[in-house]
Each structure stands twice: as structure tokens, then as C-alpha cells.
Write a protein that holds these residues in place. Sequence first.
Motif, short mmCIF file in Angstrom:
data_model
loop_
_atom_site.label_atom_id
_atom_site.label_comp_id
_atom_site.label_asym_id
_atom_site.label_seq_id
_atom_site.Cartn_x
_atom_site.Cartn_y
_atom_site.Cartn_z
N CYS A 240 0.51 4.37 7.30
CA CYS A 240 0.68 5.81 7.08
C CYS A 240 1.83 6.36 7.92
O CYS A 240 2.64 7.15 7.43
CB CYS A 240 -0.63 6.55 7.41
SG CYS A 240 -1.97 6.25 6.23
N GLU B 80 -1.00 7.26 0.01
CA GLU B 80 -2.31 7.79 -0.37
C GLU B 80 -3.39 6.72 -0.32
O GLU B 80 -4.50 6.97 0.13
CB GLU B 80 -2.26 8.44 -1.76
CG GLU B 80 -1.48 9.73 -1.80
CD GLU B 80 0.02 9.55 -1.88
OE1 GLU B 80 0.49 8.38 -2.01
OE2 GLU B 80 0.74 10.55 -1.81
N GLN B 81 -3.05 5.50 -0.76
CA GLN B 81 -4.02 4.40 -0.71
C GLN B 81 -4.40 4.09 0.73
O GLN B 81 -5.58 3.92 1.05
CB GLN B 81 -3.45 3.15 -1.36
CG GLN B 81 -3.24 3.27 -2.85
CD GLN B 81 -2.43 2.09 -3.37
OE1 GLN B 81 -1.40 1.72 -2.81
NE2 GLN B 81 -2.91 1.48 -4.45
N ALA B 82 -3.40 3.98 1.60
CA ALA B 82 -3.66 3.67 3.00
C ALA B 82 -4.46 4.78 3.66
O ALA B 82 -5.41 4.51 4.41
CB ALA B 82 -2.34 3.44 3.74
N LEU C 110 0.83 -1.20 0.00
CA LEU C 110 0.00 0.00 0.00
C LEU C 110 0.86 1.25 0.00
O LEU C 110 1.80 1.36 0.79
CB LEU C 110 -0.89 0.05 1.24
CG LEU C 110 -2.19 -0.74 1.21
CD1 LEU C 110 -2.91 -0.58 2.55
CD2 LEU C 110 -3.09 -0.30 0.10
N ASP D 158 -6.52 6.94 2.20
CA ASP D 158 -7.89 6.94 1.68
C ASP D 158 -8.72 5.82 2.28
O ASP D 158 -9.89 6.01 2.64
CB ASP D 158 -7.89 6.84 0.15
CG ASP D 158 -7.33 8.09 -0.52
OD1 ASP D 158 -7.19 9.14 0.16
OD2 ASP D 158 -7.01 8.02 -1.72
N GLU D 159 -8.12 4.64 2.40
CA GLU D 159 -8.84 3.52 3.01
C GLU D 159 -9.12 3.81 4.48
O GLU D 159 -10.19 3.49 5.00
CB GLU D 159 -8.08 2.21 2.84
CG GLU D 159 -8.88 1.01 3.30
CD GLU D 159 -8.18 -0.32 3.10
OE1 GLU D 159 -8.60 -1.29 3.77
OE2 GLU D 159 -7.22 -0.41 2.30
#
Length: 111
Positions: free
Chosen positions: A65, A28-30, A25, A32-33
Amino acid sequence: MAKTDEQAQQSARGAQSAPRAETTLGYEQARDELVEVVRRLEAGGTSLEESLALWERGEELAKVCRRWLEGARARLDAALADETDETDEDEDGAGDGDGGGVEGAERATEG
């Protein structure tokens, strides 16, 4: 009881696959999730089991993050340290009173 055993097995499988997800991850993906997990928890309407699973996932995402941010901080600190080292080397070079540069030329003409 079969349902509880099935849920426990799913949780165990999820926990085993989580480390792989953490390493793949991006920040940004982490993030957003994590925002989505928080939104779902705040909205309510989930069972205790679902809420706990969401909370655990949120904790994992927060760690991802945090690692990304700590890595970014380390890179910035290293870059700033390199910049400071280069600045110190420049200051120690021509203008340190060893007769070089403009200051040295001015001293030579004065004396």
C-alpha cells in the motif's frame, strides 16, 4: 517436531512467493486484505504462530500500500510540476513587457 518443520517450510515457501504477490496486488486488493488481517488479529483466538504469520502478512501488505501511495504521490507531484512549468512559460510569453499582448498595445498608445 515434524509439524514444526512443516510449518517452517510453509513459512519459507510463503516468504518466497510474497514478492510475486506484492508486484501483482493492486492498492485496493492489498488494502482490503490488510483490513481483513487486522480484523482477524483484533478478534483474537488464533495461535501465536498464526498471529505471527498474520502480522508478517500485514507488514507486507502495508508495504504494498505504501509503495502504491508513494507512486501516486510522485505522479501527482510530477503533474503539478508540469502544470507549474506550463504556467511559468505562459507568464514569460505574451505579457512580460516585451511589447506583446494587450499590455504592450496600451503602452504603445500611451507613449
